[in-house]
Motif scaffolding. Sequence first.
Motif, short mmCIF file in Angstrom:
data_model
loop_
_atom_site.label_atom_id
_atom_site.label_comp_id
_atom_site.label_asym_id
_atom_site.label_seq_id
_atom_site.Cartn_x
_atom_site.Cartn_y
_atom_site.Cartn_z
N GLN A 93 -14.22 27.71 1.20
CA GLN A 93 -13.92 26.90 2.39
C GLN A 93 -13.92 25.41 2.06
O GLN A 93 -13.05 24.67 2.51
N GLY A 94 -14.88 24.99 1.27
CA GLY A 94 -14.93 23.59 0.86
C GLY A 94 -13.74 23.19 0.03
O GLY A 94 -13.17 22.11 0.20
N LEU A 95 -13.34 24.08 -0.87
CA LEU A 95 -12.16 23.81 -1.70
C LEU A 95 -10.90 23.78 -0.85
O LEU A 95 -9.99 22.98 -1.10
N THR A 96 -10.85 24.60 0.19
CA THR A 96 -9.71 24.60 1.10
C THR A 96 -9.59 23.26 1.82
O THR A 96 -8.49 22.69 1.92
N ILE A 97 -10.70 22.73 2.29
CA ILE A 97 -10.69 21.42 2.96
C ILE A 97 -10.34 20.33 1.95
O ILE A 97 -9.54 19.43 2.24
N PHE A 98 -10.91 20.42 0.76
CA PHE A 98 -10.61 19.44 -0.29
C PHE A 98 -9.11 19.38 -0.58
O PHE A 98 -8.50 18.31 -0.58
N VAL A 99 -8.52 20.54 -0.81
CA VAL A 99 -7.09 20.61 -1.14
C VAL A 99 -6.24 20.17 0.06
O VAL A 99 -5.19 19.55 -0.11
N SER A 100 -6.70 20.43 1.26
CA SER A 100 -5.97 20.02 2.46
C SER A 100 -5.90 18.50 2.59
O SER A 100 -4.95 17.98 3.19
N CYS A 101 -6.86 17.81 2.05
CA CYS A 101 -6.88 16.35 2.11
C CYS A 101 -6.01 15.70 1.04
O CYS A 101 -5.67 14.52 1.15
N LEU A 102 -5.64 16.44 0.02
CA LEU A 102 -4.89 15.87 -1.10
C LEU A 102 -3.51 15.32 -0.76
O LEU A 102 -3.13 14.27 -1.29
N PRO A 103 -2.72 15.98 0.11
CA PRO A 103 -1.41 15.38 0.42
C PRO A 103 -1.53 13.95 0.94
O PRO A 103 -0.81 13.06 0.51
N MET A 104 -2.49 13.72 1.84
CA MET A 104 -2.66 12.37 2.37
C MET A 104 -3.26 11.44 1.33
O MET A 104 -2.85 10.28 1.22
N ALA A 105 -4.21 11.94 0.56
CA ALA A 105 -4.84 11.09 -0.45
C ALA A 105 -3.81 10.55 -1.43
O ALA A 105 -3.72 9.33 -1.65
N PHE A 106 -3.00 11.43 -1.99
CA PHE A 106 -2.02 10.98 -2.98
C PHE A 106 -0.77 10.39 -2.34
O PHE A 106 -0.24 9.38 -2.82
N GLY A 107 -0.29 11.01 -1.27
CA GLY A 107 0.89 10.50 -0.59
C GLY A 107 0.65 9.13 0.01
O GLY A 107 1.49 8.24 -0.08
N GLY A 108 -0.50 8.95 0.62
CA GLY A 108 -0.84 7.65 1.20
C GLY A 108 -1.09 6.60 0.15
O GLY A 108 -0.70 5.44 0.30
N TRP A 109 -1.74 7.01 -0.94
CA TRP A 109 -2.03 6.08 -2.03
C TRP A 109 -0.74 5.51 -2.61
O TRP A 109 -0.57 4.29 -2.70
N LEU A 110 0.17 6.38 -2.98
CA LEU A 110 1.40 5.91 -3.61
C LEU A 110 2.34 5.22 -2.63
O LEU A 110 2.95 4.20 -2.94
N SER A 111 2.47 5.77 -1.42
CA SER A 111 3.42 5.18 -0.48
C SER A 111 2.97 3.80 -0.01
O SER A 111 3.80 2.93 0.25
N ALA A 112 1.67 3.55 0.09
CA ALA A 112 1.20 2.22 0.50
C ALA A 112 1.55 1.17 -0.55
O ALA A 112 1.96 0.06 -0.22
N ILE A 113 1.43 1.54 -1.81
CA ILE A 113 1.77 0.59 -2.88
C ILE A 113 3.27 0.34 -2.90
O ILE A 113 3.72 -0.81 -2.95
N TYR A 114 4.05 1.42 -2.84
CA TYR A 114 5.50 1.24 -2.87
C TYR A 114 6.02 0.55 -1.61
O TYR A 114 6.95 -0.26 -1.67
N GLN A 115 5.43 0.86 -0.49
CA GLN A 115 5.85 0.18 0.73
C GLN A 115 5.48 -1.30 0.67
O GLN A 115 6.23 -2.15 1.15
N GLY A 116 4.36 -1.61 0.06
CA GLY A 116 3.98 -3.00 -0.14
C GLY A 116 4.99 -3.74 -1.00
O GLY A 116 5.33 -4.90 -0.74
N ARG A 117 5.49 -3.05 -2.01
CA ARG A 117 6.50 -3.68 -2.88
C ARG A 117 7.80 -3.94 -2.10
O ARG A 117 8.42 -4.99 -2.24
N VAL A 118 8.20 -2.97 -1.29
CA VAL A 118 9.42 -3.13 -0.49
C VAL A 118 9.22 -4.26 0.53
O VAL A 118 10.11 -5.11 0.72
N ALA A 119 8.06 -4.28 1.17
CA ALA A 119 7.80 -5.32 2.17
C ALA A 119 7.70 -6.70 1.52
O ALA A 119 8.18 -7.69 2.10
#
Length: 162
Positions: A93-119
Amino acid sequence: MVEFFEMFGGIGLAFLGAALSVALCCIASAKGTGMVGEAATGVLTEAPEHFSKCLILQVLPGTQGLYGLVVWFFALFTMGAFSGGIVDLSVTQGLTIFVSCLPMAFGGWLSAIYQGRVAAASINVVAKRPDDWAKGIILCGVVEFYAILSLLASVLLLMNAL
């Protein structure tokens, strides 16, 4: 490998996923908004009347930090933190929650940097063609779309985690 997971337990893994979601997104949002702020200061020394346009462009990469916080909240809600006590989670169950958080962790991490570059690049539009500054917002919106997809993926996974 099983011993490693059992050492932290399900709760530890779930907290790790939630923490990564909010931390990576907020760190990247700080980096993205910082880049835009640096670019904007040059424009504002020559044309202070464009402050609101620069501010809007600077705020855009900060949304990923908010999205990371939303996923953190959903993860803690799934763990039972807001209903009287945290549920004793199995490693699975803990691993399920951990993995569920990964799309936002990595997607948000990279998109914030790239969006900052575009902005930050869009600040040049404010400097040279102030009437066309909304085009920069549209370009930033394309990157934002993928942050929203990351948020959606994590929230949907967390809604069905347990």
